[in-house]
Write an enzyme that holds these catalytic residues in place. Structure first.
Site, PDB file in Angstrom:
ATOM      1  CE  LYS A  87      -2.258  -1.144   3.785  1.00 44.33           C
ATOM      2  NZ  LYS A  87      -1.783  -2.500   4.156  1.00 44.33           N
ATOM      3  NE  ARG A 124      -4.712  -1.547   9.703  1.00 41.30           N
ATOM      4  CZ  ARG A 124      -3.586  -1.138   9.101  1.00 41.30           C
ATOM      5  NH1 ARG A 124      -3.546  -0.007   8.441  1.00 41.30           N
ATOM      6  NH2 ARG A 124      -2.520  -1.876   9.165  1.00 41.30           N
ATOM      7  NE  ARG A 183       7.399  -2.127   5.879  1.00 45.20           N
ATOM      8  CZ  ARG A 183       6.077  -2.087   5.973  1.00 45.20           C
ATOM      9  NH1 ARG A 183       5.346  -1.669   4.948  1.00 45.20           N
ATOM     10  NH2 ARG A 183       5.488  -2.495   7.066  1.00 45.20           N
ATOM     11  NE  ARG A 194       6.035  -0.293   9.935  1.00 45.89           N
ATOM     12  CZ  ARG A 194       4.862  -0.391   9.302  1.00 45.89           C
ATOM     13  NH1 ARG A 194       4.660   0.280   8.174  1.00 45.89           N
ATOM     14  NH2 ARG A 194       3.906  -1.151   9.781  1.00 45.89           N
ATOM     15  NE  ARG A 245       2.238  -5.104  10.728  1.00 46.41           N
ATOM     16  CZ  ARG A 245       3.353  -4.941  10.020  1.00 46.41           C
ATOM     17  NH1 ARG A 245       4.499  -5.418  10.470  1.00 46.41           N
ATOM     18  NH2 ARG A 245       3.322  -4.301   8.883  1.00 46.41           N
TER      19      ARG A 245
END
Ligand code: ADP
Ligand code: ZN
Length: 228
Positions: free
Chosen positions: A14, A90, A129, A162, A173
């Site tokens: 996203k 969400r 990431r 992160r 998650r």
């Protein structure tokens, strides 16, 4: 002016899609609730203090808190601009509230871009990431390496990993996504708003598909000098 939503599991890309759209089309107001929350945490605000433990566990921050920060941002924002919502809504409650907020402004959702991703791909994406401390741009050590290791291509900022991009939190998650967010797909499908794309097909063809659906110049009048 368009109102577009990016929907998909963590690691579906996203943030990357949002950044590429911003570069390609400009003029979007980008609402990334995850980025907004990380900013609040970084600033040590009350909202940040409240949100941090949920984020660390990979759970959703309470709706009331999210709604508060989104409303605040909408108040500040350009009412005429094109909006790109990323990671929001969400929950069904958030989705209802977004509809109401937009209606008050005489707007409606034009398209919900659903980034369909295989579970196997997600873990690889999230563990690799790296994110820019300064501008929030996302990279990947293998898939989208920055020109210089550890440095943001866009602004020269430092890249970091992160806190919630570790295997245990990622699993949680994904679980939370399946339980609380996936039901939004059906909601938007029923409304005829869902545009489903295969997020694993490679960035170039993915972006071509999305931009075609959004239409040329759909973000509205691009701001002068808005391109990166
Ligand atoms: P991802 O989609 O990869 O999980 P985000 O940056 O969108 O990454 O979200 C990071 C964390 O921020 C989430 O795990 C959650 O704790 C919180 N968060 C972000 N957006 C929302 C939202 N709309 N509602 C509740 N919590 C949110
Ligand atoms: Zn940067």
């Amino acid at each position: 002016m368009k109102v577009a939503l990016l929907l998909g599991p963590p690691g579906s890309g996203k943030g990357t899609v949002a950044e590429l759209l911003r570069r390609a089309q400009g003029g979007y107001v980008h609402f990334a609730t995850g980025d907004m929350l990380r900013e609040e945490v970084k600033n040590g605000s009350d909202v940040g203090h409240e949100a941090e433990p949920y984020m660390k566990r990979g759970e959703l921050v309470p709706d009331a808190l999210i709604i508060h920060i989104v409303e605040q941002r909408l108040e500040m924002g350009d009412a005429e601009a094109a909006y790109l919502f990323d990671g929001f809504p969400r929950t069904l409650i958030q989705a209802d509230l977004l509809d109401e907020s937009l209606a008050q402004r005489g707007r409606t959702i034009d398209v919900v871009i659903y980034l369909a991703t295989l579970r196997e791909v997600i873990l690889q994406r999230l563990t690799g990431r790296r994110v820019c401390k300064e501008c929030g741009a996302s990279f990947h050590i293998i898939n989208i390496p920055p020109a210089v290791e550890g440095i943001c291509d866009t602004c020269g900022g430092e890249l970091y990993q992160r806190k919630d991009d570790n295997e245990e939190t990622i699993a949680n998650r994904l679980d939370v996504y399946n339980r609380q967010t996936e039901s939004l797909i059906a909601r938007y499908e029923e409304k005829g708003l869902l545009f489903s794309v295969d997020s694993d097909q490679g960035l170039e063809s993915l972006m071509a598909q999305i931009e075609k659906r959004l239409g040329a110049g759909s973000a509205g009048s691009p701001q002068a000098g808005a391109d990166a």
